[in-house]
Design an enzyme around this catalytic site. Structure first.
Site, PDB file in Angstrom:
ATOM      1  N   CYS A  63       0.853  -1.184   0.000  1.00  0.00           N
ATOM      2  CA  CYS A  63       0.000   0.000   0.000  1.00  0.00           C
ATOM      3  C   CYS A  63       0.891   1.236   0.000  1.00  0.00           C
ATOM      4  O   CYS A  63       1.899   1.271   0.700  1.00  0.00           O
ATOM      5  CB  CYS A  63      -0.862  -0.061   1.261  1.00  0.00           C
ATOM      6  SG  CYS A  63      -1.620   1.488   1.678  1.00  0.00           S
ATOM      7  N   CYS A  69       1.191   5.096   7.870  1.00  0.00           N
ATOM      8  CA  CYS A  69      -0.122   4.801   8.441  1.00  0.00           C
ATOM      9  C   CYS A  69      -0.051   3.812   9.598  1.00  0.00           C
ATOM     10  O   CYS A  69      -0.494   4.104  10.700  1.00  0.00           O
ATOM     11  CB  CYS A  69      -1.039   4.280   7.327  1.00  0.00           C
ATOM     12  SG  CYS A  69      -2.467   3.396   7.891  1.00  0.00           S
ATOM     13  N   CYS A  72      -2.289  -1.377   8.645  1.00  0.00           N
ATOM     14  CA  CYS A  72      -2.297  -2.766   8.174  1.00  0.00           C
ATOM     15  C   CYS A  72      -0.953  -3.412   8.492  1.00  0.00           C
ATOM     16  O   CYS A  72      -0.055  -3.450   7.648  1.00  0.00           O
ATOM     17  CB  CYS A  72      -2.563  -2.812   6.677  1.00  0.00           C
ATOM     18  SG  CYS A  72      -4.210  -2.271   6.266  1.00  0.00           S
ATOM     19  N   CYS A 146      -7.789   3.489   0.343  1.00  0.00           N
ATOM     20  CA  CYS A 146      -7.188   2.542   1.290  1.00  0.00           C
ATOM     21  C   CYS A 146      -7.646   1.150   0.921  1.00  0.00           C
ATOM     22  O   CYS A 146      -8.794   0.959   0.518  1.00  0.00           O
ATOM     23  CB  CYS A 146      -7.645   2.916   2.700  1.00  0.00           C
ATOM     24  SG  CYS A 146      -7.430   1.612   3.908  1.00  0.00           S
ATOM     25  N   TYR A 299     -23.150  -6.958  26.828  1.00  0.00           N
ATOM     26  CA  TYR A 299     -22.379  -6.076  25.940  1.00  0.00           C
ATOM     27  C   TYR A 299     -23.021  -6.148  24.543  1.00  0.00           C
ATOM     28  O   TYR A 299     -22.363  -6.446  23.552  1.00  0.00           O
ATOM     29  CB  TYR A 299     -20.916  -6.497  25.856  1.00  0.00           C
ATOM     30  CG  TYR A 299     -20.237  -6.704  27.194  1.00  0.00           C
ATOM     31  CD1 TYR A 299     -19.577  -5.646  27.828  1.00  0.00           C
ATOM     32  CD2 TYR A 299     -20.257  -7.949  27.828  1.00  0.00           C
ATOM     33  CE1 TYR A 299     -18.948  -5.831  29.056  1.00  0.00           C
ATOM     34  CE2 TYR A 299     -19.629  -8.145  29.050  1.00  0.00           C
ATOM     35  CZ  TYR A 299     -18.971  -7.094  29.658  1.00  0.00           C
ATOM     36  OH  TYR A 299     -18.353  -7.287  30.864  1.00  0.00           O
ATOM     37  N   GLU A 320     -26.355  -3.183  27.803  1.00  0.00           N
ATOM     38  CA  GLU A 320     -25.341  -2.415  27.067  1.00  0.00           C
ATOM     39  C   GLU A 320     -25.178  -1.045  27.739  1.00  0.00           C
ATOM     40  O   GLU A 320     -26.146  -0.451  28.212  1.00  0.00           O
ATOM     41  CB  GLU A 320     -25.827  -2.282  25.604  1.00  0.00           C
ATOM     42  CG  GLU A 320     -25.238  -1.160  24.787  1.00  0.00           C
ATOM     43  CD  GLU A 320     -23.753  -1.282  24.538  1.00  0.00           C
ATOM     44  OE1 GLU A 320     -23.277  -2.370  24.168  1.00  0.00           O
ATOM     45  OE2 GLU A 320     -23.062  -0.258  24.718  1.00  0.00           O
ATOM     46  N   ASP A 368     -19.875 -10.334  24.810  1.00  0.00           N
ATOM     47  CA  ASP A 368     -19.057  -9.796  23.710  1.00  0.00           C
ATOM     48  C   ASP A 368     -18.463  -8.456  24.153  1.00  0.00           C
ATOM     49  O   ASP A 368     -18.827  -7.401  23.653  1.00  0.00           O
ATOM     50  CB  ASP A 368     -19.970  -9.614  22.479  1.00  0.00           C
ATOM     51  CG  ASP A 368     -19.199  -9.147  21.251  1.00  0.00           C
ATOM     52  OD1 ASP A 368     -17.953  -9.117  21.292  1.00  0.00           O
ATOM     53  OD2 ASP A 368     -19.856  -8.808  20.246  1.00  0.00           O
ATOM     54  N   CYS A 395     -12.727  -9.867  20.704  1.00  0.00           N
ATOM     55  CA  CYS A 395     -11.883  -9.292  19.646  1.00  0.00           C
ATOM     56  C   CYS A 395     -10.439  -9.198  20.120  1.00  0.00           C
ATOM     57  O   CYS A 395      -9.620  -8.580  19.458  1.00  0.00           O
ATOM     58  CB  CYS A 395     -12.424  -7.933  19.210  1.00  0.00           C
ATOM     59  SG  CYS A 395     -12.633  -6.779  20.559  1.00  0.00           S
TER      60      CYS A 395
HETATM   61  N1  SAH Z   1     -22.332  -7.445  20.713  1.00  0.00           N
HETATM   62  C1  SAH Z   1     -22.287  -6.223  19.940  1.00  0.00           C
HETATM   63  C2  SAH Z   1     -21.327  -5.192  20.479  1.00  0.00           C
HETATM   64  C3  SAH Z   1     -19.951  -5.644  20.844  1.00  0.00           C
HETATM   65  S1  SAH Z   1     -18.772  -4.359  21.134  1.00  0.00           S
HETATM   66  C4  SAH Z   1     -21.997  -6.530  18.483  1.00  0.00           C
HETATM   67  O1  SAH Z   1     -21.643  -7.630  18.105  1.00  0.00           O
HETATM   68  O2  SAH Z   1     -22.144  -5.617  17.664  1.00  0.00           O
HETATM   69  C5  SAH Z   1     -18.756  -4.190  22.846  1.00  0.00           C
HETATM   70  C6  SAH Z   1     -19.926  -3.389  23.388  1.00  0.00           C
HETATM   71  O3  SAH Z   1     -19.790  -3.359  24.806  1.00  0.00           O
HETATM   72  C7  SAH Z   1     -19.987  -1.922  22.946  1.00  0.00           C
HETATM   73  O4  SAH Z   1     -21.258  -1.674  22.391  1.00  0.00           O
HETATM   74  C8  SAH Z   1     -19.782  -1.127  24.235  1.00  0.00           C
HETATM   75  O5  SAH Z   1     -20.539   0.072  24.281  1.00  0.00           O
HETATM   76  C9  SAH Z   1     -20.259  -2.114  25.275  1.00  0.00           C
HETATM   77  N2  SAH Z   1     -19.713  -1.959  26.650  1.00  0.00           N
HETATM   78  C10 SAH Z   1     -18.484  -1.558  27.009  1.00  0.00           C
HETATM   79  N3  SAH Z   1     -18.342  -1.636  28.352  1.00  0.00           N
HETATM   80  C11 SAH Z   1     -19.515  -2.099  28.850  1.00  0.00           C
HETATM   81  C12 SAH Z   1     -19.983  -2.385  30.166  1.00  0.00           C
HETATM   82  N4  SAH Z   1     -19.213  -2.213  31.226  1.00  0.00           N
HETATM   83  N5  SAH Z   1     -21.233  -2.856  30.299  1.00  0.00           N
HETATM   84  C13 SAH Z   1     -22.047  -3.038  29.212  1.00  0.00           C
HETATM   85  N6  SAH Z   1     -21.660  -2.777  27.951  1.00  0.00           N
HETATM   86  C14 SAH Z   1     -20.406  -2.312  27.753  1.00  0.00           C
END
Ligand code: SAH
Length: 439
Positions: A63, A69, A72, A146, A299, A320, A368, A395
């Protein structure tokens, strides 16, 4: 696509380095013939090599922004090498918990990002630039195109930059504090084709708003909404708290795993929808739902995992922290005619604690959390709630390993570990993990 499927030569026997040396020697040799007559044959040869070696334009030449940057990190590897690299990383971090299944790769690993953010500012010669911040600094690396970003989003950002002088829009200068436009964010629903443009500026006063919008929409009729976000605070956060919708509904919609989602400017939404579908399908499969379960989606963002699972569960409760995302989640349930999902705003740990002290116990928990992982408060009450199955979507394999240790010490065993490549060319890797309670 699996790691072993795409570039058989690069993986088995015909090593990447050998492939590259072979490619470059043949390129040099063929380039020494300059006449038009051999051009056709030469192009054919290159195309054949590309197919055989699985190399694309970027894999061959890299790239143009790669040095400045830093986005990547794996661009010097072919895609097959990247997948092997990520597989090894997962095995080294998570192998002690059980068998790591083969990483799910992407069929077309370029231009996958549905969300593009460009910082606007002035360079040393006081020329307007747009692009990304150099790592660890506030200097902007100019980016017009990009390899991982959506191409239309990049084009819209370039158009906006070119329109600025004609509409007397000054970009914000961090040193003097003068100017107006700080960032442009473009989000695109790949399935619906809807496009959102967010102009982040220091004040809501936009003098030539009407003619500017008219021109922008003539250039890019694909744009379905434009939002002016006001951020007058100094600091690294891109979006301010106030939104002013200046064109269209103020949000876009996208479709994932057969369900429709509303996405607001600040809501979290997975940036690679093709791979997200694979990720969510694996998560829902791991949950082993029969229609009788009470499910907690912790989450939950805009409710995507819980809503995907809702057809196979008795009820789903989502929690959330981000209030806008919760509003979107509630709308999303309605949009899809889902009647067995409830969403609530709050800290996941606090909510879980309350749930346990009220005597409620979910049968299955999806969790998540962000890159930093979960916390002791959440995991502590999760263990007290003792659901049959936990599906952990992560992640960041490092914080995942840390949290898995805690969950396993609390009486669970890891049953499945499935890596998914959500972010080709970067060193990030996503994992879905199934845990079940020891009998
Ligand atoms: N499951 C969703 C989001 C995952 S990202 C998806 O797949 O799209 C992680 C998420 O956790 C974000 O939306 C963030 O705002 C939330 N988050 C971060 N800290 C948190 C907490 N202490 N309690 C609840 N949610 C939280």
């Amino acid at each position: 696509m699996r790691a072993s499927e795409r570039t058989p030569f690069a993986v088995k026997g015909f090593q990447p380095l050998t492939a590259r040396v072979f490619y470059h020697i043949s390129t040099c040799f063929l380039n020494s013939f300059g006449t038009k007559e051999v051009e056709f044959g030469r192009n054919l040869w290159y195309a054949m090599l590309e197919v055989l070696l699985g190399m694309n334009e970027i894999e061959k030449n890299g790239c143009p922004q790669r040095r400045a940057c830093g986005g990547c990190q794996l661009q010097n590897m072919s895609y097959a090498e990247q997948l092997l690299y990520k597989q090894k990383k997962e095995v080294s971090l998570l192998g002690r918990f059980g068998h790591v299944e083969e990483i799910m790769g992407m069929d077309h690993p370029l231009h996958y990002r549905n969300k593009v953010h460009a910082a606007f500012g002035l360079d040393r010669n006081r020329r307007v630039v747009s692009g990304i911040y150099q790592p660890g600094s506030h200097a902007i690396v100019p980016v017009d195109a990009c390899m991982i970003e959506d191409e239309l989003a990049d084009k819209i950002i370039v158009s906006i930059r070119k329109l600025l002088p004609a509409f007397k829009i000054q970009v914000y200068d961090e040193r003097s504090g003068s100017g107006w436009l700080r960032h442009v964010l473009v989000r695109r629903g790949f399935a619906t084709g809807q496009v959102m443009v967010v102009l982040v500026a220091v004040s809501p006063i936009f003098k030539l708003q009407k003619p500017f919008l008219a021109k922008l929409l003539t250039l890019h009729p694909e744009i379905s909404t434009v939002v002016l976000n006001i951020n007058d605070r100094f600091g690294p956060v891109v979006l301010g708290r106030r939104d002013k919708v200046i064109y269209g509904p103020g949000y876009i919609e996208d479709v994932l795993c057969g369900k429709r989602y509303r996405i607001s400017p600040s809501s979290f939404y997975q940036i690679n929808p093709a791979q997200t579908e694979k990720l969510y399908s694996a998560a829902v499969e791991f949950a082993g739902l029969t229609g009788k379960e009470t499910v907690l989606d912790a989450y939950c963002g805009i409710g995507t995992i819980g809503l995907t699972a809702s057809d196979r569960a008795k009820q789903v409760i989502g929690v959330e922290l981000n209030g806008d995302a919760v509003k979107d989640a509630i709308v999303n349930a309605r949009l899809n005619g889902v009647k067995n999902c409830w969403f609530t705003q709050g800290d996941a740990g606090k909510y879980m604690e309350q749930m346990v002290s009220d005597g409620h116990r979910p049968d299955v928990v999806f969790m998540d959390p962000p890159r930093s992982g979960s916390d002791e408060r959440f995991i502590g009450s999760l263990l007290k709630a003792a659901p049959k199955r936990i599906v952990y979507v992560s992640c960041n394999p490092e914080t995942l390993a840390r949290d898995l240790d805690m969950i396993c010490q609390g009486g669970y065993r890891v049953q499945r570990i499935q890596p998914v490549d959500m972010f080709p060319y970067t060193n990030h890797v996503e994992t879905v993990c199934l845990l079940s309670r020891n009998k």
